[in-house]
Design a protein around this motif. Structure first.
Motif, PDB file in Angstrom:
ATOM      1  N   ASP A  31     -26.927 -57.522   9.896  1.00 33.93           N
ATOM      2  CA  ASP A  31     -26.429 -56.532  10.847  1.00 33.93           C
ATOM      3  C   ASP A  31     -25.687 -57.293  11.940  1.00 33.93           C
ATOM      4  O   ASP A  31     -24.478 -57.308  11.974  1.00 33.93           O
ATOM      5  CB  ASP A  31     -27.573 -55.702  11.425  1.00 33.93           C
ATOM      6  N   GLN A  32     -26.411 -57.950  12.797  1.00 28.53           N
ATOM      7  CA  GLN A  32     -25.834 -58.859  13.789  1.00 28.53           C
ATOM      8  C   GLN A  32     -25.984 -60.272  13.228  1.00 28.53           C
ATOM      9  O   GLN A  32     -26.689 -61.101  13.766  1.00 28.53           O
ATOM     10  CB  GLN A  32     -26.557 -58.717  15.128  1.00 28.53           C
ATOM     11  N   GLY A  33     -25.329 -60.547  12.116  1.00 27.52           N
ATOM     12  CA  GLY A  33     -25.555 -61.766  11.361  1.00 27.52           C
ATOM     13  C   GLY A  33     -26.799 -61.586  10.514  1.00 27.52           C
ATOM     14  O   GLY A  33     -27.288 -60.478  10.307  1.00 27.52           O
ATOM     15  N   PRO A  92     -25.386 -45.351  14.565  1.00 23.55           N
ATOM     16  CA  PRO A  92     -25.643 -45.735  13.175  1.00 23.55           C
ATOM     17  C   PRO A  92     -25.899 -44.520  12.279  1.00 23.55           C
ATOM     18  O   PRO A  92     -26.619 -43.591  12.649  1.00 23.55           O
ATOM     19  CB  PRO A  92     -26.889 -46.607  13.274  1.00 23.55           C
ATOM     20  N   LEU A  93     -25.283 -44.540  11.120  1.00 25.53           N
ATOM     21  CA  LEU A  93     -25.489 -43.543  10.076  1.00 25.53           C
ATOM     22  C   LEU A  93     -25.865 -44.317   8.822  1.00 25.53           C
ATOM     23  O   LEU A  93     -25.096 -45.167   8.362  1.00 25.53           O
ATOM     24  CB  LEU A  93     -24.212 -42.730   9.850  1.00 25.53           C
ATOM     25  N   GLY A  94     -27.072 -44.073   8.308  1.00 20.94           N
ATOM     26  CA  GLY A  94     -27.536 -44.907   7.210  1.00 20.94           C
ATOM     27  C   GLY A  94     -28.264 -44.176   6.111  1.00 20.94           C
ATOM     28  O   GLY A  94     -28.621 -42.995   6.235  1.00 20.94           O
ATOM     29  N   LEU A  95     -28.468 -44.912   5.028  1.00 13.78           N
ATOM     30  CA  LEU A  95     -29.218 -44.452   3.869  1.00 13.78           C
ATOM     31  C   LEU A  95     -30.350 -45.423   3.592  1.00 13.78           C
ATOM     32  O   LEU A  95     -30.181 -46.636   3.765  1.00 13.78           O
ATOM     33  CB  LEU A  95     -28.325 -44.386   2.632  1.00 13.78           C
ATOM     34  N   GLN A 108     -26.159 -49.126   6.292  1.00 17.09           N
ATOM     35  CA  GLN A 108     -25.663 -48.247   7.354  1.00 17.09           C
ATOM     36  C   GLN A 108     -24.275 -48.649   7.805  1.00 17.09           C
ATOM     37  O   GLN A 108     -23.874 -49.807   7.678  1.00 17.09           O
ATOM     38  CB  GLN A 108     -26.618 -48.218   8.542  1.00 17.09           C
ATOM     39  N   LEU A 109     -23.561 -47.676   8.326  1.00 11.97           N
ATOM     40  CA  LEU A 109     -22.298 -47.873   9.026  1.00 11.97           C
ATOM     41  C   LEU A 109     -22.514 -47.444  10.466  1.00 11.97           C
ATOM     42  O   LEU A 109     -23.172 -46.436  10.727  1.00 11.97           O
ATOM     43  CB  LEU A 109     -21.185 -47.047   8.397  1.00 11.97           C
ATOM     44  N   SER A 110     -21.963 -48.221  11.394  1.00  8.92           N
ATOM     45  CA  SER A 110     -22.162 -47.934  12.816  1.00  8.92           C
ATOM     46  C   SER A 110     -20.834 -47.980  13.568  1.00  8.92           C
ATOM     47  O   SER A 110     -20.366 -49.062  13.931  1.00  8.92           O
ATOM     48  CB  SER A 110     -23.106 -48.959  13.444  1.00  8.92           C
ATOM     49  N   PRO A 111     -20.224 -46.828  13.802  1.00 10.07           N
ATOM     50  CA  PRO A 111     -19.084 -46.827  14.727  1.00 10.07           C
ATOM     51  C   PRO A 111     -19.589 -47.266  16.104  1.00 10.07           C
ATOM     52  O   PRO A 111     -20.667 -46.849  16.530  1.00 10.07           O
ATOM     53  CB  PRO A 111     -18.631 -45.374  14.753  1.00 10.07           C
ATOM     54  N   ASN A 112     -18.837 -48.140  16.764  1.00 12.36           N
ATOM     55  CA  ASN A 112     -19.309 -48.639  18.052  1.00 12.36           C
ATOM     56  C   ASN A 112     -18.169 -48.833  19.034  1.00 12.36           C
ATOM     57  O   ASN A 112     -17.023 -48.993  18.645  1.00 12.36           O
ATOM     58  CB  ASN A 112     -20.126 -49.922  17.877  1.00 12.36           C
ATOM     59  N   ILE A 130     -27.017 -54.054   6.007  1.00 13.90           N
ATOM     60  CA  ILE A 130     -27.742 -53.880   4.761  1.00 13.90           C
ATOM     61  C   ILE A 130     -28.992 -54.748   4.824  1.00 13.90           C
ATOM     62  O   ILE A 130     -28.973 -55.810   5.454  1.00 13.90           O
ATOM     63  CB  ILE A 130     -26.872 -54.234   3.532  1.00 13.90           C
ATOM     64  N   GLY A 131     -30.074 -54.286   4.215  1.00 13.31           N
ATOM     65  CA  GLY A 131     -31.295 -55.090   4.250  1.00 13.31           C
ATOM     66  C   GLY A 131     -32.421 -54.489   3.437  1.00 13.31           C
ATOM     67  O   GLY A 131     -32.290 -53.427   2.827  1.00 13.31           O
ATOM     68  N   VAL A 132     -33.548 -55.184   3.471  1.00 12.82           N
ATOM     69  CA  VAL A 132     -34.764 -54.794   2.752  1.00 12.82           C
ATOM     70  C   VAL A 132     -35.921 -54.823   3.741  1.00 12.82           C
ATOM     71  O   VAL A 132     -36.005 -55.730   4.575  1.00 12.82           O
ATOM     72  CB  VAL A 132     -35.066 -55.774   1.594  1.00 12.82           C
ATOM     73  N   ARG A 133     -36.816 -53.814   3.656  1.00 12.74           N
ATOM     74  CA  ARG A 133     -37.958 -53.736   4.568  1.00 12.74           C
ATOM     75  C   ARG A 133     -39.246 -53.442   3.798  1.00 12.74           C
ATOM     76  O   ARG A 133     -39.207 -52.795   2.744  1.00 12.74           O
ATOM     77  CB  ARG A 133     -37.756 -52.651   5.624  1.00 12.74           C
TER      78      ARG A 133
END
Length: 136
Positions: A31-33, A92-95, A108-112, A130-133
């Protein structure tokens, strides 16, 4: 060194918050790297090697029964220190896709709208994550 200490403190606070809430997820992603991602109830947080972000998710839901994805929409803020110091707000708009017991993957996509202090510049951008949790 100052950024490294701030990143360490943010990561530590993100990880220790897991034990204090009910619906907690922690993982990694981009996200931020590259960094640590967390979701605690309606709060999303990310601490990466390029910056930090935090979002409040005001809408979460699922699609029809045939579609395995869930969605979320939120509002938040970010601070990026990679090339230039930039801070701002984002939407943020995500799935999310649960793929194993207690695991999910998110995108997610985040207009900023960000502000560069050094150049006194306001700019619009769209970032992706993008990531895994893992859910506790």
């Amino acid at each position: 060194m100052k950024r490294l200490i701030m990143s360490f403190i943010c990561t530590l606070s993100l990880l220790t918050a897991v034990t204090s809430v009910n619906a907690a997820k922690v993982g990694f992603g981009f996200d931020q790297g590259f960094g640590v991602a967390g979701q605690f109830n309606n709060l999303n947080g990310f601490v990466g090697n390029d910056g930090v972000s935090g979002d409040y998710l005001f809408k979460q839901g699922s699609f029809e029964k045939d579609i395995p994805f869930n969605y979320y929409l939120g509002g938040g803020a970010f601070y990026k220190w990679h090339h230039d110091d930039v801070f701002g707000v984002r939407v943020p708009l995500g799935l999310t896709l649960p793929f194993a017991q207690k695991f999910d993957v998110f995108a997610q996509l985040s207009p900023n709208l960000g502000y560069k202090d050094e150049q006194d510049e306001l700019r619009f951008a769209v970032s992706a994550a993008i990531g895994v949790r893992y859910a506790f």
